[in-house]
Enzyme design. Structure first.
Site, PDB file in Angstrom:
ATOM      1  N   LYS A 103      11.605   1.195   7.264  1.00  0.00           N
ATOM      2  CA  LYS A 103      12.434   0.683   6.158  1.00  0.00           C
ATOM      3  C   LYS A 103      12.894   1.824   5.251  1.00  0.00           C
ATOM      4  CE  LYS A 103       9.699  -3.546   6.295  1.00  0.00           C
ATOM      5  NZ  LYS A 103       8.548  -4.235   5.712  1.00  0.00           N
TER       6      LYS A 103
ATOM      7  N   GLY B 214      -3.291 -14.627   8.302  1.00  0.00           N
ATOM      8  CA  GLY B 214      -1.950 -14.462   8.872  1.00  0.00           C
ATOM      9  C   GLY B 214      -1.111 -13.414   8.150  1.00  0.00           C
TER      10      GLY B 214
END
Ligand code: NAP
Length: 431
Positions: free
Chosen positions: A207, A189
């Site tokens: 970012k 995950g």
């Protein structure tokens, strides 16, 4: 006690539900700190029937998230949907236009539309806050905008994508190759089924644009960001880097170079002796150099429900305390259009790996190309000998102009003995 601050949450996934949990579980603490209650009034997502593991029955369900923008019981819209266009963009624009504060975790949205939305927020005297959009649990937006506001920021280096950092760490620790580690990261995950946004450096690039804007007072400029991802890096590169005393990090770099600014996202060799070089696994880090503070390193978890919701709530608490600061630290009208330096003119030491057929004359050809371009070798290594097979030749250079290294790579690729694209990375000493 004063009027409650009323939140309308759009998006009830990882970040949205993490945020709901903080408000539900720590209502008294938030209220004491803010000097007023902080309440959720409305929530919205695509599927009203989905079990999200928390009780949402006390909140009004809004079928179409855009309706939060004009809802009478909402002071702050929390945009936790994602994506640079569509529902997220429409909602944020409508909410700001209606004079509602917006808190978002959406770096893609702000990297593409940050200037427009910051201008709108300022015109309407509302907050556009996005701490959760960069490096999750690390309060780096606040650090740049407030704590370091007395500094002229000279340079900033960031490990801004936890998936990539986890993969680089796992490749180094296990010696296994990129594809194997990627599959493992997906099973755990840590990486999406479609990992492109992470491994191609797009997510980290979004970012970096926001950090550059804050650090230098320029408009976020994603279109002019050169991005190289990590998919070409092999465990051989990681092993060689370690032998030379470096770790490979996908690094976002924004710095002043003379009167120009530089902004780039690329895998680099970073000295193990530098504190950012040993930031491993899913951790993020931002290394900032300010003229007064010197070098400072912020590190922490960059993603996940807890760290990201923590950042969302930090922004909410500012609004609850009536702290409203310009989105990019200066009035939007003063955000400059940046003059980015030509990256070919950068001078650095380089790491180069060539995959070559092991036969007489290869090293001579490589040396000739480097000599003709006036590139000086610092060290060269070849592990083992296997005549006729493909072997890795690795070298590091003394300080060289980037454009010359790029030309050398073009000439290497044209040699019949070189197989695969040369792997070229800068050695970033953070100086
Ligand atoms: N996950 C992280 O660790 C992390 C870290 C930093 C920043 N972020 C950012 O936070 C934002 C949310 O990420 P996430 O991981 O929480 O995503 P997520 O788990 O995929 O959740 C997205 C949520 O948005 C809802 N949604 C999608 N389209 C919608 C629409 N048109 N109208 C209303 N709701 C809609 C979904 O509804 P359904 O549930 O009904 O499908 C879901 O609840 C993104 O901008 C992401 O980049 C995430």
């Amino acid at each position: 006690m004063s009027q409650p601050l009323r939140l309308g949450i759009a998006g009830l996934g990882t970040v949205g539900i993490g945020t709901v949990k903080i408000v539900q579980e720590h209502a008294a603490l938030l209220s004491t700190r803010a000097g007023r209650p902080v309440e959720i009034t409305c929530v919205s997502a695509r599927d009203a029937a989905k079990d999200r593991g928390v009780d949402l029955s006390a909140y009004e369900w809004i079928d179409n998230a855009i309706d939060l923008a004009s809802h009478g019981d909402v002071d702050v819209v929390l945009e936790l949907i994602g994506g640079s266009e569509g529902a997220a963009y429409d909602l944020v624009k409508a909410a700001l236009s209606n004079g509602k504060h917006v808190v978002t975790a959406n770096k893609a949205l702000l990297a593409h539309h940050g200037f427009e939305l910051a201008t709108l927020a300022e015109e309407l005297c509302v907050s556009l806050s996005y701490e959760a959009a960069v490096a999750g649990g690390i309060p780096v937006i606040k650090a740049l905008r407030e704590g370091l506001a007395g500094n002229r920021i000279e340079a900033l280096y960031g490990i801004l994508n936890g998936t990539c950092n986890y993969m680089m760490t796992a490749m180094r620790e296990t010696g296994r190759d990129f594809d194997v580690i990627l599959k493992e990261a997906q099973e755990m995950g840590y990486a999406e089924a479609d990992p492109g946004f992470d491994i191609d450096g797009i997510d980290a690039g979004h970012k970096l644009c926001l950090l550059s804007a804050l650090a230098f007072g320029v408009k976020p400029d994603f279109d002019n960001l050169q991005i190289t991802g990590i998919s070409k890096i092999t465990s051989t590169d990681i092993k060689f880097a370690e032998e030379f005393g470096y770790r490979i990090k996908l690094l976002g770099i924004a710095r002043r170079v003379g009167t120009d600014l530089m902004q780039v996202m690329e895998p680099c060799l970073v000295p193990i002796s530098n504190p950012i070089g040993v930031v491993e696994d899913v951790y993020n880090a931002v290394y900032i150099e300010g003229h007064a503070v010197g070098a400072t390193l912020l590190t922490g978890k960059g993603a996940g429900a807890g760290p990201t919701a923590s950042a969302v709530m930090g922004d909410v608490m500012d609004i609850a305390r009536d702290i409203i600061v310009p989105a990019f630290a200066v009035p939007a009208s003063t955000l400059a259009t940046p003059q980015w330096m030509d990256l070919n003119e950068r001078h650095s030491n380089y790491y180069l790996r060539l995959s070559a057929t092991d036969q007489a004359g290869v090293i001579a050809d490589v040396s000739r190309i480097l000599r003709d371009l006036d590139i000086s070798i610092e060290s060269m290594m070849q592990h083992g000998r296997d005549p006729g097979a493909v072997v890795s030749i690795v070298l590091t250079t003394h300080e060289t102009r980037h454009g010359d290294m790029a030309e050398a790579c073009k000439q290497f690729a044209a040699l019949s003995t070189i197989v695969d694209e040369p792997c070229l990375m800068r050695i970033e000493t953070l100086e």
